[in-house]
Design a protein around this motif. Structure first.
Motif: not given
Length: 78
Positions: A7, A9, A38, A69
């Motif tokens: 994930l 961001k 995210y 992340t």
């Protein structure tokens, strides 16, 4: 091959730029935009002997405009 997800961001307004850089690097098998905490979800495959932490550090964290992340390791597909 070992699958895992990250994930990502991104800095505000930079998610498409980050997604394009990931796609250009040809290291992710799939990249999705997401809603919530995210901005992107990327799926990766590496050899069983690959150090996933080092892979994320060297191949993903070096991409500009990534703020944070979260790596998700997987065990079995059903």
């Amino acid at each position: 091959m070992t699958p895992f997800f990250v994930l990502i961001k991104c800095e505000l307004g930079k998610s498409y730029e980050v997604a394009n850089k990931l796609a250009d690097a040809e290291i992710a098998s799939e990249i999705y935009s997401t809603a919530g905490d995210y901005d992107l979800l990327a799926k990766f495959y590496v050899d069983a002997t690959t150090d996933i932490g080092q892979f994320v550090n060297q191949k993903i964290h070096c991409i500009a405009n990534i703020q944070d992340t979260k790596t998700i390791l997987t065990f079995k597909a059903f």
